[in-house]
Design an enzyme around this catalytic site. Structure first.
Site, mmCIF file in Angstrom:
data_model
loop_
_atom_site.group_PDB
_atom_site.id
_atom_site.type_symbol
_atom_site.label_atom_id
_atom_site.label_comp_id
_atom_site.label_asym_id
_atom_site.label_seq_id
_atom_site.Cartn_x
_atom_site.Cartn_y
_atom_site.Cartn_z
ATOM 1 C CG LEU A 205 -2.004 -1.082 1.270
ATOM 2 C CD1 LEU A 205 -2.982 -0.797 2.392
ATOM 3 C CD2 LEU A 205 -2.749 -1.183 -0.046
ATOM 4 C CB ALA B 176 -3.848 -3.101 5.102
ATOM 5 C CD GLU B 177 2.938 -6.612 1.684
ATOM 6 O OE1 GLU B 177 3.132 -7.832 1.694
ATOM 7 O OE2 GLU B 177 3.251 -5.876 0.723
ATOM 8 C CG ASP B 178 0.947 1.075 4.974
ATOM 9 O OD1 ASP B 178 1.987 1.376 4.358
ATOM 10 O OD2 ASP B 178 0.285 1.891 5.630
#
Length: 898
Positions: free
Chosen positions: A558, A609-611
């Site tokens: 993200l 979410a990969e942030d």
């Protein structure tokens, strides 16, 4: 030709067998446009009073709109007690922009579901009226055609141009491919003749003629006289005119006199016709309520209304006109046969070009020039779903995998191989979900699937769409959820098969200029503020669920989409960094829309979410200023373990740092998924933890018993503490559950396109040794969560962190966890606090011989009784044996009452 007369209030769509009918129990309200010169004035209402009422109504409407019950743009900041003026203002402005965006969407689409269902009309679709429809979006093109093997790759035979089929004002091109009538066959009598392509039944070949079908339908549906207004559409307005003005009413505007109000006319007419005989004609009467605006009520006889609502359309007769697939194949040759290769041809200001259609669902991207494959298998080859998706568990144990490298041989593995060999292993290992990456089509295999070229296509290098459906279905049958690693943060820069310069322009799907290119990865950046780009991306998410029954998505990287610097900047944690000029507000609004739509259409969907920047509010509700994700991935944990093992001596490990990193942000710890090691560490030059710890990746490394014991011990302890301190989910990359000794390296020029490291060494599990021991421990770790619900117990109570002794202890649910990371010191009676007095039994010990340990703690030492002494701030304590580099899990087996 006879006509099939249907009730006007039904909507019978040839492509949708569902009828839409809403019974009306109340009088109908008809709205007339205010463009007439005639004005109705009501003297009974004071004009000033009415004006005040209108103003009051406008104020109330505005007040309701502004308050938006249950919505607070800065709600999660208030909940967390955070007061930051700039970020609060940013959230409020983002909320207003989102409302404006939705208003703009509703000018083009009926609702958000339609906005996310573009795949139903775009791309290549079989139409029931013996034809195939193709549609694609290319606003910068001047001419569009399909070039394919079935038309000799001709750019003129199947074209869309102005005055033919052409395009609409938004740049959507439309081409119809008519099925070809076989020699000797006659065209269908009915222009709307439909065919059923799903099975072989042939209702239309029953011998009943079209005339008979229509006559039976009309005779059964309409009562005598009811269909008069259908056949003669001017009869009703003529009678209404006569009712109002009489048989000799005025014929010109000059002849009009002052018209009595509607209610007076209505009463006079009722009096005049009170003695009329009963009739089957619809008894509709029109009156008004003396309103200034032009709204009239239509009053009908209740008994007649009920009778009308009870009517059913003559669907059986309609279906009798439909022919089956056998009849179609006998009469027509398909315009585009199954398996045909095709591309879309555009004429642009810069000249002609060919592209793989953006909405293509099966693509062969490799070679000099890729092409789409028309996927329309016969009914006997279409995959029949057998299983339903399992219920969403309270905790997630996710097995992350890549189909291509899942085999033992140095080649690309297939969907079928994965289904038959890997899925049973995952089930045996105790995981309850799989997460697939590299599934969406990409041209270059070495990119691991992150440079996507064709967003609606499952990768052809692993098999067909039907084989991928089988993989998902079999996983569901084993009780495994299936998640997809989705890459909407950027796209491949390929032009021949990807979206870059799709219509010849540089700003079709992507930003123009520098903003349209990733600073370091050479990929293209989506223009999230464009309605048609949103239409594409949102439909893409919905497509994978609708077509392949995917249970969730991990949104990859993200940070690349949220910031114009693509996440390559130093973050100090100041909220100013999340609302400054480098933040892409359009990308944030896309993520909010994606989560809102996905959760509305598919309530059981899971979004992750990969942030790496941990944008504030990732997992907070969108109504409270959050982005709406169900989980977020803590990437810091795996990076910490890799850093400690590679660059920090064992005796310098900080217990406090380990705990603080694993806990992450306590405000949203229950939404956290955590890795001990992720796939990025072992791909293209990185090392897996086992490669570092066991030295098996280096042929020259010493394989001493001491090295194996250290590596095995730390591997188990790292997994145990990561698994049990983190949030409600845990991720493991394929092979790491048994300490896969080699990294992953995809074939590329630097390794002479070798497949030697692009596989998994499953044969290591066949022999006794460290790998089978590590797998045995990992299985028991998963079983611990399944039996005790460790991950769903809430946050652990960490009450003992001793950096000197290198000991950590904490309580989670009924379990007590004790770790000794010291490389040499063992403790015979180490004292840690417990809250509940009683007997504690060891349920998991990393040093057991079946896990490759030394078995220092004897079985008689597995049961420990508490001592009434306050330790670590708790009322009781236990004294336990604690060998170096071991960890034990105790469970309260019996409570002692004092």
């Amino acid at each position: 030709m006879p006509s099939l007369s249907l009730q006007p209030k039904f909507s019978l769509n040839p492509n949708n067998p569902i009828l839409h009918f809403q019974p009306r129990n109340n009088p109908q309200i008809v709205f007339f446009a205010r463009r007439t010169k005639v004005r109705i004035k009501c003297s009974s209402i004071d004009p000033q009073q009415q004006q005040n009422q209108q103003r009051s109504y406008s104020r109330r409407k505005k007040s309701v709109a502004e308050s938006e019950k249950g919505v607070d743009p800065v709600g999660f900041l208030t909940k967390l007690g955070i007061n930051h003026k700039a970020f609060s203002q940013f959230l409020r402005e983002r909320h207003k922009s989102l409302k404006d965006l939705k208003a703009e969407i509703f000018t083009r689409h009926l609702n958000l579901q339609e906005m996310a269902s573009g795949f139903e009309i775009l791309g290549m679709h079989r139409h029931k009226e013996h034809r195939v429809d193709f549609m694609d979006w290319a606003p910068g093109a001047r001419y569009c055609a399909l070039v394919a093997d079935f038309n000799g790759w001709s750019p003129t035979e199947n074209a869309a141009r102005e005055g033919h089929f052409g395009h609409d004002d938004y740049g959507y091109w439309f081409i119809i491919l008519e099925d070809k009538l076989r020699e000797g066959e006659e065209p269908d009598e009915l222009y709307f003749q439909q065919y059923n392509y799903i099975d072989d039944y042939d209702k239309g070949d029953s011998g009943v003629t079209i005339d008979e079908v229509f006559k039976k339908a009309n005779d059964e549906y309409w009562e005598p006289g009811e269909d008069r207004f259908i056949k003669n559409r001017f009869e009703l307005p003529a009678k209404l005119y006569e009712r109002i003005f009489g048989p000799n009413g005025p014929q010109t505007m000059e002849e009009f006199e002052e018209i009595p109000d509607a209610e007076t006319r209505y009463k006079a007419w009722k009096e005049q016709h009170k003695d009329d005989a009963p009739s089957n004609l619809p008894p509709f009467d029109v009156i008004d309520n003396r309103k200034e605006y032009d709204i009239f009520n239509i009053v009908a006889d209740p008994a007649w209304q009920e009778k009308f609502r009870a009517k059913k359309p003559p669907l059986p007769y309609w279906i009798e006109t439909r022919k089956g697939r056998k009849a179609w194949l006998k009469k027509y040759t398909p315009a585009i046969p199954h398996g045909s290769k095709y591309r879309v041809y555009f004429n642009t200001p810069d000249g002609p070009l060919e592209r793989v259609p953006a909405w293509a669902t099966f693509v062969q991207p490799e070679g000099q020039q890729g092409y789409a494959i028309h996927w329309e298998p016969p009914p006997e080859c279409i995959y029949k779903w057998k299983n339903i998706a399992p219920k969403v568990p309270k905790s997630l144990r996710i097995y992350e995998c890549h189909v291509g490298i899942s085999g033992s041989e140095p080649t690309i593995s297939s969907f079928n191989d994965f289904t038959e060999k890997v899925l049973p292993h995952i089930k045996e290992a105790g995981y309850n979900a799989i997460q697939l990456f590299g599934i969406v089509e990409h041209k270059d295999y070495f990119t691991v699937g992150y440079r996507v070229t064709n967003f609606f296509a499952v990768s052809s290098r692993y098999g067909t769409p039907e084989e991928f459906k089988r993989l998902v279905d079999e996983a569901h049958g084993l009780g495994l959820l299936v998640f997809l690693d989705i890459v909407h943060s950027y796209s491949a820069a390929d032009e021949m098969v990807g979206l870059s310069r799709f219509d010849g322009s540089n700003d079709c799907y992507f930003h123009s200029g520098k903003r349209g290119h990733h600073k370091y990865w050479g990929t293209r950046m989506f223009k999230y503020g464009d309605l048609d780009v949103l239409h594409f991306l949102l439909s893409n998410l919905n497509w994978w669920i609708s077509e392949y029954k995917i249970d969730g998505f991990q949104f990859h990287s993200l940070a690349s989409m949220l910031y114009t610097h693509n996440g390559f900047a130093s973050f100090t944690g100041d909220l100013e960094e999340y609302c400054n000029q480098y933040v892409d507000k359009d990308a944030l609004m896309y993520l909010i829309l994606a989560n809102e739509i996905l959760h509305a259409l598919h309530p059981n969907i899971i979004t992750i979410a990969e942030d790496a920047t941990f944008y504030p509010g990732l997992c907070e509700p969108t109504s409270q200023g959050g982005l709406g994700f169900d989980y977020y991935v803590n990437l810091s944990a795996s990076e910490m373990w890799s850093s400690l093992l590679e660059s920090t001596p064992d005796h310098e490990w900080s217990m406090s740092k380990i705990i603080s990193t694993l806990l992450g942000n306590r405000h949203c710890a229950d939404k956290m998924l955590i890795y001990a090691e992720n796939h990025n560490q072992s791909i293209s030059g990185g090392q897996s933890l086992a490669e570092i710890l066991l030295g098996q990746g280096n042929e020259q490394a010493p394989h001493s018993e001491e090295l194996l014991l250290r590596g095995s011990s730390l591997n188990k302890m790292i997994k145990l503490i990561t698994f049990t301190v983190g949030g409600r989910g845990y991720l493991n990359f394929m092979g790491n559950e048994f300490g896969h000794p080699k990294r992953v390296e995809f074939p590329m020029p630097s390794n002479k396109f070798s497949f030697s490291l692009a596989n998994r060494c499953w044969d290591l599990l066949e022999n006794e040794g460290v790998y089978r021991d590590l797998f045995c421990f990992d299985k028991d770790l998963m079983k611990l969560d399944e039996n005790e619900g460790v991950l769903s117990r809430g946050l652990p109570n960490i009450h003992h962190v001793n950096d000197t002794n290198m000991v950590i202890s904490y309580i989670r649910g009924p379990l007590l966890f004790i770790f000794n990371f010291h490389l040499t010191n063992s403790y015979e009676r180490y004292c840690v606090g417990v809250d509940e007095a009683g007997e504690y039994q060891v349920v998991l010990n990393t040093d057991e011989r079946k896990y490759g340990g030394q078995g220092i703690i004897k079985e008689e030492q597995y049961l420990q009784r508490t001592i009434t002494r306050r330790v670590d701030g708790l009322r009781n304590c236990i004294e336990v044996p604690l060998p170096s580099r071991t960890a034990q899990v105790y469970k309260l087996s019996r409570i002692l009452r004092m």
